[in-house]
Motif scaffolding. Structure first.
Motif, PDB file in Angstrom:
ATOM      1  N   GLY A 194      -9.804  -0.475  30.707  1.00  0.00           N
ATOM      2  CA  GLY A 194     -10.143  -0.796  29.330  1.00  0.00           C
ATOM      3  C   GLY A 194     -11.338  -0.027  28.815  1.00  0.00           C
ATOM      4  N   SER A 195     -11.740  -0.376  27.601  1.00  0.00           N
ATOM      5  CA  SER A 195     -12.830   0.330  26.924  1.00  0.00           C
ATOM      6  C   SER A 195     -13.796  -0.661  26.296  1.00  0.00           C
ATOM      7  CB  SER A 195     -12.261   1.231  25.825  1.00  0.00           C
ATOM      8  OG  SER A 195     -11.363   2.180  26.350  1.00  0.00           O
ATOM      9  N   LEU A 196     -15.026  -0.225  26.179  1.00  0.00           N
ATOM     10  CA  LEU A 196     -16.046  -0.973  25.462  1.00  0.00           C
ATOM     11  C   LEU A 196     -16.964   0.009  24.760  1.00  0.00           C
ATOM     12  CD1 LEU A 196     -17.271  -3.747  27.959  1.00  0.00           C
ATOM     13  CD2 LEU A 196     -16.104  -4.118  25.784  1.00  0.00           C
ATOM     14  N   ARG A 197     -17.571  -0.452  23.677  1.00  0.00           N
ATOM     15  CA  ARG A 197     -18.571   0.347  22.985  1.00  0.00           C
ATOM     16  C   ARG A 197     -19.869  -0.444  22.922  1.00  0.00           C
ATOM     17  NH1 ARG A 197     -19.441   1.878  16.689  1.00  0.00           N
ATOM     18  NH2 ARG A 197     -20.171   4.039  16.923  1.00  0.00           N
ATOM     19  N   LEU A 198     -20.880   0.072  23.573  1.00  0.00           N
ATOM     20  CA  LEU A 198     -22.193  -0.556  23.546  1.00  0.00           C
ATOM     21  C   LEU A 198     -23.021   0.028  22.410  1.00  0.00           C
ATOM     22  CD1 LEU A 198     -23.103  -0.611  27.347  1.00  0.00           C
ATOM     23  CD2 LEU A 198     -21.662  -2.191  26.023  1.00  0.00           C
ATOM     24  N   SER A 199     -23.875  -0.813  21.846  1.00  0.00           N
ATOM     25  CA  SER A 199     -24.786  -0.381  20.795  1.00  0.00           C
ATOM     26  C   SER A 199     -26.206  -0.732  21.181  1.00  0.00           C
ATOM     27  CB  SER A 199     -24.443  -1.080  19.476  1.00  0.00           C
ATOM     28  OG  SER A 199     -23.130  -0.774  19.051  1.00  0.00           O
TER      29      SER A 199
END
Length: 111
Positions: A15-20
């Motif tokens: 899967g994928s995630l986007r951290l900020s």
């Protein structure tokens, strides 16, 4: 200096995630920024560093080709796009400015 990470969570392998990372208290556009991570029982690991302009980033071999670091200097934001996640990516992720890091955001990758 304040750094506030967000975007972590539980995701399945692949899967994928986007951290900020929201930055404040300093002139963001003048500083190269770094992502590091720390897994339970392990030392802190450097993940990526991006230059102040945002046109060049370096990556640890363990994440190269899967992670992408970007920044938006107009918004004082740093991002870490993570794809093809594997269980070894499980860690607390921190953005770092000159030795100062935020509270971190937990990323858990299940197999």
């Amino acid at each position: 200096v304040q750094l506030v990470e967000s975007g972590g969570g539980l995701v399945q392998a692949g899967g994928s995630l986007r951290l900020s990372c929201a930055a404040s208290g300093f002139v963001f556009s003048r500083i190269g920024m770094t992502w590091v991570r720390q897994a339970p029982g392990k030392e802190e690991e450097w993940v990526s560093t991006i230059n102040r302009v945002g046109d060049y980033a370096e990556y640890a071999d363990s994440v190269k080709g899967r992670f992408t670091t970007t920044r938006d200097n107009a918004k004082n934001m740093l991002y870490l796009e993570m794809t093809n996640l594997i269980p070894d990516d499980t860690a607390v992720y921190y953005c770092v400015k000159a030795g100062t890091r935020g509270q971190g955001t937990q990323v858990t990758v299940s197999s």
